[in-house]
Scaffold this active site. Structure first.
Site, PDB file in Angstrom:
ATOM      1  N   ARG A 176      21.191   8.569 -13.827  1.00 43.83           N
ATOM      2  CA  ARG A 176      22.046   9.519 -13.103  1.00 43.83           C
ATOM      3  C   ARG A 176      21.321  10.171 -11.922  1.00 43.83           C
ATOM      4  O   ARG A 176      21.521  11.348 -11.620  1.00 43.83           O
ATOM      5  CB  ARG A 176      22.602  10.589 -14.053  1.00 43.83           C
ATOM      6  CG  ARG A 176      23.390  10.040 -15.232  1.00 43.83           C
ATOM      7  CD  ARG A 176      24.588   9.209 -14.772  1.00 43.83           C
ATOM      8  NE  ARG A 176      25.257   8.598 -15.915  1.00 43.83           N
ATOM      9  CZ  ARG A 176      25.076   7.327 -16.301  1.00 43.83           C
ATOM     10  NH1 ARG A 176      24.238   6.547 -15.637  1.00 43.83           N
ATOM     11  NH2 ARG A 176      25.729   6.835 -17.336  1.00 43.83           N
ATOM     12  N   SER A 226      32.325  12.943 -18.030  1.00 45.05           N
ATOM     13  CA  SER A 226      31.219  13.332 -18.904  1.00 45.05           C
ATOM     14  C   SER A 226      30.477  14.512 -18.286  1.00 45.05           C
ATOM     15  O   SER A 226      30.022  14.447 -17.151  1.00 45.05           O
ATOM     16  CB  SER A 226      30.268  12.143 -19.087  1.00 45.05           C
ATOM     17  OG  SER A 226      29.179  12.487 -19.909  1.00 45.05           O
ATOM     18  N   GLU A 296      25.684  16.741 -15.937  1.00 41.05           N
ATOM     19  CA  GLU A 296      25.836  15.530 -15.131  1.00 41.05           C
ATOM     20  C   GLU A 296      26.800  15.815 -13.992  1.00 41.05           C
ATOM     21  O   GLU A 296      26.666  15.278 -12.898  1.00 41.05           O
ATOM     22  CB  GLU A 296      26.360  14.396 -16.014  1.00 41.05           C
ATOM     23  CG  GLU A 296      26.597  13.086 -15.308  1.00 41.05           C
ATOM     24  CD  GLU A 296      27.027  12.000 -16.274  1.00 41.05           C
ATOM     25  OE1 GLU A 296      28.033  11.328 -15.988  1.00 41.05           O
ATOM     26  OE2 GLU A 296      26.363  11.817 -17.309  1.00 41.05           O
TER      27      GLU A 296
END
Length: 308
Positions: A176, A226, A296
């Site tokens: 990420r 998410s 995230e």
């Protein structure tokens, strides 16, 4: 500079029809939250992006980039300066075993284009609700695959409006994360190298991943996807579930009862509701399991005046 002066100068470097003033941003995000942008520009060519960024750099005006708003929360105070939407850079070109895509193309559509041409390697992206630019920015991934596995290069712009081409290695793609984030670049275009495959097998794999996603994720509500990164040695959703936080609600936003890794907008929730719930979940998980959760999702923009 006065707002009217900036508007006049922007009109001199890009087409007037791509410029909007005081544009509400909530309609551009999956969470359906967000205040207004001072200047919202939707360039249709790479040269437009370069010109806008160079102008902003020379006039010390902040620039924020938006893709399709799937993994972002914009606060109700809005965004100062210039917001550049990249959604109009949505071309997808397929040649032999390569796909070149504009930053604004949906990675789902690029995955489907690969399937239609019998190319394998992007099946993992068939359910990721993000743009190509955002996918490269955060090295998006799902079900064992990620952008790092198949990207060849990305054409980017730095904060001065200069073009930079970065190879897979130079992109420094990690979990990420990428050099695009670290150096505050913006992706204009990405090229993927794939492999020939059986179209029916590719479709079967995509069908399986889609079924798994639909059965586990709360797609019936607005959300930012998410919320947390995967902490080392753990799964964020499992920690949140074990902390008995599913269904916990602040304002109009709650931790999904279907998937603990998601927060959903169930009743006119605000960015503040999302942010407060994120902080609460982080606090409880830290207290119960001594594990720090890192978002995230990106949270940007100004707090509303009544919260300052």
């Amino acid at each position: 500079m006065h707002k009217d002066d900036i508007l006049k100068e922007l009109k001199a470097i890009v087409p007037e029809e791509i410029i909007k003033i005081d544009e509400p941003l909530k309609k551009y995000t999956y969470t359906q939250t967000g205040g207004k942008a001072d200047y919202y520009l939707s360039p249709t060519h790479n040269e437009h992006v370069q010109a806008i960024v160079h102008y902003a750099y020379t006039h010390d005006i902040p620039v924020t980039y938006l893709g399709n708003g799937s993994n972002i929360i914009i606060r109700e105070g809005g965004i100062r300066g210039i917001v550049i939407s990249l959604l109009s850079l949505d071309y997808i070109d397929v040649s032999d075993d390569a796909i070149i895509s504009g930053s604004g193309a949906a990675i789902i559509d690029v995955s489907r284009a690969a399937r239609d041409h019998g190319l394998t390697g992007l099946e993992f992206a068939c359910g990721i609700p993000g743009s190509i630019g955002g996918a490269v920015f955060m090295n998006a991934g799902a079900y064992g695959g990620e952008v790092k596995d198949c990207i060849d290069y990305a054409l980017c712009v730095n904060n001065k409006g200069e073009l930079i081409t970065l190879t897979n290695k130079e992109l420094e793609l990690d979990y990420r994360n990428s050099i695009v984030q670290k150096e505050h670049l913006v992706v204009l275009e990405a090229a993927f190298t794939l492999a020939p495959g059986d179209q029916q097998e590719i479709q079967a794999s995509m069908d399986d991943l889609t079924e798994r996603r639909e059965s586990k994720q709360p797609l019936e509500y607005p959300s930012c996807g998410s919320v947390f990164q995967r902490p080392p040695g753990h799964f964020a959703g499992k920690l949140i579930q074990d902390a008995h936080l599913q269904g916990h609600r602040i304002g109009g936003v709650e931790v999904s009862t279907k998937h603990a890794g998601f927060m959903v907008n169930v009743d006119k929730g605000t960015a503040t509701d999302y942010e407060d719930l994120i902080h609460y979940v982080q606090k409880i998980v830290q207290e119960k399991f001594d594990v720090e959760l890192h978002p995230e999702v990106r949270i940007i923009g100004e707090h509303p005046l009544n919260e300052q």
